[in-house]
Write an enzyme that holds these catalytic residues in place. Sequence first.
Site, PDB file in Angstrom:
ATOM      1  N   MET A 178       0.847  -1.198   0.000  1.00  0.00           N
ATOM      2  CA  MET A 178       0.000   0.000   0.000  1.00  0.00           C
ATOM      3  C   MET A 178       0.884   1.251   0.000  1.00  0.00           C
ATOM      4  SD  MET A 178      -3.413  -0.897   2.052  1.00  0.00           S
ATOM      5  CE  MET A 178      -2.826  -0.669   3.700  1.00  0.00           C
ATOM      6  N   GLY A 179       2.159   1.117  -0.396  1.00  0.00           N
ATOM      7  CA  GLY A 179       3.038   2.282  -0.449  1.00  0.00           C
ATOM      8  C   GLY A 179       3.543   2.674   0.927  1.00  0.00           C
ATOM      9  N   HIS A 204       8.915   1.059   3.380  1.00  0.00           N
ATOM     10  CA  HIS A 204       9.978   1.036   4.399  1.00  0.00           C
ATOM     11  C   HIS A 204      10.771  -0.239   4.198  1.00  0.00           C
ATOM     12  CE1 HIS A 204       7.392  -1.806   6.430  1.00  0.00           C
ATOM     13  NE2 HIS A 204       6.409  -0.906   6.495  1.00  0.00           N
ATOM     14  N   GLY A 229      10.718  -3.051   5.540  1.00  0.00           N
ATOM     15  CA  GLY A 229       9.922  -4.284   5.471  1.00  0.00           C
ATOM     16  C   GLY A 229       9.552  -4.606   4.028  1.00  0.00           C
ATOM     17  N   HIS A 230       9.056  -3.584   3.304  1.00  0.00           N
ATOM     18  CA  HIS A 230       8.712  -3.781   1.891  1.00  0.00           C
ATOM     19  C   HIS A 230       9.978  -4.075   1.072  1.00  0.00           C
ATOM     20  CE1 HIS A 230       5.560  -0.769   3.301  1.00  0.00           C
ATOM     21  NE2 HIS A 230       4.813  -1.798   2.926  1.00  0.00           N
ATOM     22  N   GLN A 253       5.949 -11.641   7.194  1.00  0.00           N
ATOM     23  CA  GLN A 253       5.468 -12.349   8.383  1.00  0.00           C
ATOM     24  C   GLN A 253       4.834 -11.399   9.391  1.00  0.00           C
ATOM     25  OE1 GLN A 253       8.217 -14.668  10.972  1.00  0.00           O
ATOM     26  NE2 GLN A 253       6.644 -13.983  12.419  1.00  0.00           N
ATOM     27  N   LYS A 254       5.193 -10.121   9.304  1.00  0.00           N
ATOM     28  CA  LYS A 254       4.619  -9.105  10.199  1.00  0.00           C
ATOM     29  C   LYS A 254       3.093  -9.225  10.243  1.00  0.00           C
ATOM     30  CE  LYS A 254       3.506  -4.615  11.211  1.00  0.00           C
ATOM     31  NZ  LYS A 254       2.464  -4.371  10.289  1.00  0.00           N
ATOM     32  N   GLN A 288      -2.549 -12.589   7.645  1.00  0.00           N
ATOM     33  CA  GLN A 288      -2.698 -12.334   6.209  1.00  0.00           C
ATOM     34  C   GLN A 288      -2.006 -13.442   5.398  1.00  0.00           C
ATOM     35  OE1 GLN A 288      -2.615  -8.309   4.291  1.00  0.00           O
ATOM     36  NE2 GLN A 288      -0.480  -8.808   4.024  1.00  0.00           N
ATOM     37  N   SER A 308       6.327  -0.431  10.270  1.00  0.00           N
ATOM     38  CA  SER A 308       4.966  -0.358   9.723  1.00  0.00           C
ATOM     39  C   SER A 308       4.754   1.033   9.169  1.00  0.00           C
ATOM     40  CB  SER A 308       3.949  -0.617  10.845  1.00  0.00           C
ATOM     41  OG  SER A 308       2.664  -0.191  10.443  1.00  0.00           O
TER      42      SER A 308
HETATM   43  P1  AMP Z   1       1.425  -2.963   3.499  1.00  0.00           P
HETATM   44  O1  AMP Z   1       1.981  -1.924   2.586  1.00  0.00           O
HETATM   45  O2  AMP Z   1       1.426  -2.563   4.934  1.00  0.00           O
HETATM   46  O3  AMP Z   1       0.114  -3.533   3.027  1.00  0.00           O
HETATM   47  O4  AMP Z   1       2.455  -4.190   3.443  1.00  0.00           O
HETATM   48  C1  AMP Z   1       2.832  -4.772   2.217  1.00  0.00           C
HETATM   49  C2  AMP Z   1       3.627  -6.022   2.494  1.00  0.00           C
HETATM   50  O5  AMP Z   1       4.767  -5.696   3.273  1.00  0.00           O
HETATM   51  C3  AMP Z   1       2.825  -7.061   3.290  1.00  0.00           C
HETATM   52  O6  AMP Z   1       3.131  -8.358   2.807  1.00  0.00           O
HETATM   53  C4  AMP Z   1       3.354  -6.864   4.685  1.00  0.00           C
HETATM   54  O7  AMP Z   1       3.242  -8.023   5.487  1.00  0.00           O
HETATM   55  C5  AMP Z   1       4.796  -6.537   4.403  1.00  0.00           C
HETATM   56  N1  AMP Z   1       5.394  -5.846   5.557  1.00  0.00           N
HETATM   57  C6  AMP Z   1       4.917  -4.753   6.202  1.00  0.00           C
HETATM   58  N2  AMP Z   1       5.706  -4.451   7.258  1.00  0.00           N
HETATM   59  C7  AMP Z   1       6.684  -5.377   7.289  1.00  0.00           C
HETATM   60  C8  AMP Z   1       7.809  -5.615   8.149  1.00  0.00           C
HETATM   61  N3  AMP Z   1       8.066  -4.830   9.189  1.00  0.00           N
HETATM   62  N4  AMP Z   1       8.613  -6.669   7.862  1.00  0.00           N
HETATM   63  C9  AMP Z   1       8.354  -7.484   6.805  1.00  0.00           C
HETATM   64  N5  AMP Z   1       7.320  -7.308   5.954  1.00  0.00           N
HETATM   65  C10 AMP Z   1       6.494  -6.281   6.194  1.00  0.00           C
END
Ligand code: AMP
Length: 355
Positions: A52-53, A56, A58-59, A190-191, A195, A227
């Site tokens: 969702m943009g 960070h 994690g992405h 895995q965060k 999901q 996050s």
């Molecule tokens: P989002 O943009 O929050 O929808 O996340 C997109 C993808 O990034 C999803 O698969 C999340 O699980 C993953 N993601 C978000 N935060 C983290 C993190 N801290 N570590 C690893 N993956 C993450």
Amino acid sequence: MASACSSSSSSASRFEKIPSTSIRVLRSVESVRRWRKPHLLDHRSVGFVPTMGALHEGHLSLIRTAARENHHVIVSIYVNPAQFGVKEDLASYPVTWEADSAKLAALDREMADDGANLGRISAVFMPTTADMYPSGFPGQEVDSKGSFVTVTPVGEVLEGASRPTFFRGVATVCMKLFNIVQPERVYFGQKDVQQTVVINSLVRDFMLPIEVVVGPTQRAADGLALSSRNVYLGERRRGVATVLHRALKAAEAAYASGARDRETVLGAAKKVADDTLSAQMALAPEKRVKFEIDYISLADPTTMEELTVVDPAKGGILSGAVRMLPVEAPQEGEDLGHSGGPLVRLIDNIILQPS
Ligand code: AMP
């Protein structure tokens, strides 16, 4: 937004790209299909990272993994309204394309020098809601009518109990994105552990020819899971936001030292949360941070049903959600976070690996 992308008139770059990169910016379903087709015919694998943009580490870590395992990586950036409840933070969800495109460009440069990669970031897909919901957006209500994918019972417990339309929105948008991109592999963090269970069920139950890869949770130095929502916290709440991770670590330690029953394992987590809250409540209103634990769970790794006892051969999932309440008595000039520091709901988890 347009300033971050270039559409040069030279034939070599007649497509919209992130400047100084070969990353194509695709804005329609049709353009993704046109981009995808030659890779299919050439037997070049595509790894897909839906986001969702507000990118960070994690992405970025998921994109790095995808580049090691595929000839092409495509990242989607789409804030899907169907996975937000009517009262949730859709309107203020951070939209940061300038920073996102700069991060993708920097990562692409980094990956160019890494010989271990099979592929690079080839494209970013940024659809509109009109593209994603061709019959019209069905709405965010629980009883909205439209074409939905539901994955139950796993989508109804824990996060699904607190956010009744969340996993319906996630499963529906992922099904759409998977059908558009037709990737060989998809990458999830895995965060968001529940999901990953929902997506694994979706792929299995609808016979999608896709491999689901789960990447480890990326954390700040103090353990807070990265996050996009952390930007809402501000300095005061950021300091206390590690409570959930510390609580889950205490439960993990109880399990590691031999506890198998729910009461002992989760009791260790509850004690950390209670002690942290008591310490905060002893502070003055202009210093303290209030939070509410939404849930702390010990669940089966495939069904996410609550466990009373962990079978070490199967392991379990420790997960939780905490509501960080808006700060009391904000001080002059205090950093309250994005959008004035609204209530922030954070989630985290730890997997108890099977022995
Ligand atoms: P989002 O943009 O929050 O929808 O996340 C997109 C993808 O990034 C999803 O698969 C999340 O699980 C993953 N993601 C978000 N935060 C983290 C993190 N801290 N570590 C690893 N993956 C993450």
